[in-house]
Motif scaffolding. Structure first.
Motif: not given
Ligand code: SF4
Ligand code: SF4
Ligand code: SF4
Length: 176
Positions: A106, A110-112, A119-121, A132, A141, A158-160, A162-163
């Protein structure tokens, strides 16, 4: 017929092989589970698409030189091994072995990290490999190396973006 043409154009053309290897060095492709190590895979695979067509999840597609790649943006590998069974050219290891050393990583996008709750992932992961830990107001995450199979189910959701799936050194996996 197609298999013969593919074999003739791919396996026996050294320049094409060199080109493929060069491309692989620049940007490693994600191969199907249980695929041989990259140089051996490039030599053994004739690009016939048998594994691509056998995959019930449609997560394999033809990549450079018609060699198959695993694309987690398409979905999750269920490790059903139908791709292995479909190959008639010894491009795969036995499905009794570890399928690969891929695991989810990740990135900081990542949006966090921007203090946006997400927490989509975690919701997508059937292995409960993404946790988390509550260390801040917006938990970040963490991938549990002892649980992640590299299935890719978390990637597309993942909306960003990031993975990614990356190889974990075997020595590290031996410890988990
Ligand atoms: S889905 Fe993507 S943006 Fe959302 S917490 Fe997981 S890694 Fe971060
Ligand atoms: S193991 Fe099954 S789901 Fe995974 S790539 Fe092979 S055929 Fe597709
Ligand atoms: S790759 Fe699969 S097992 Fe690993 S964290 Fe993502 S969904 Fe979970």
């Amino acid at each position: 017929m197609f298999r013969m043409v593919a074999a003739a154009t791919c396996r026996h053309d050294p320049r094409r092989r060199a080109l493929l290897r060069g491309r692989v060095r620049a940007e490693p492709a994600l191969r199907p589970p249980w695929a041989l190590e990259e140089p051996a895979f490039v030599d053994a695979c004739i690009g016939c698409q048998a594994c691509v067509e056998a995959c019930p999840e449609a997560v394999l597609s033809p990549g450079a030189g018609q060699l198959p790649v695993f694309d987690p943006a398409r979905g999750e590998c269920t490790f059903c091994a139908r791709c292995v069974d479909a190959c008639r050219d010894s491009a795969f290891r036995p499905a009794t072995e570890r399928p690969w050393t891929l695991q989810a990583h990740i990135a900081d996008r990542c949006l966090t990290h921007a203090r946006i709750v997400c927490a989509s992932c975690r919701d997508a992961c059937g292995e409960a490999a993404i946790r988390f830990p509550v260390t801040s107001a917006v938990p970040v995450p963490v991938v549990a190396a002892d649980r992640c199979t590299g299935c890719g189910a978390c990637v597309a959701g993942c909306p960003a973006g990031a993975i990614t799936l990356q190889s974990t050194p075997l020595e590290a996996l031996a410890d988990v």
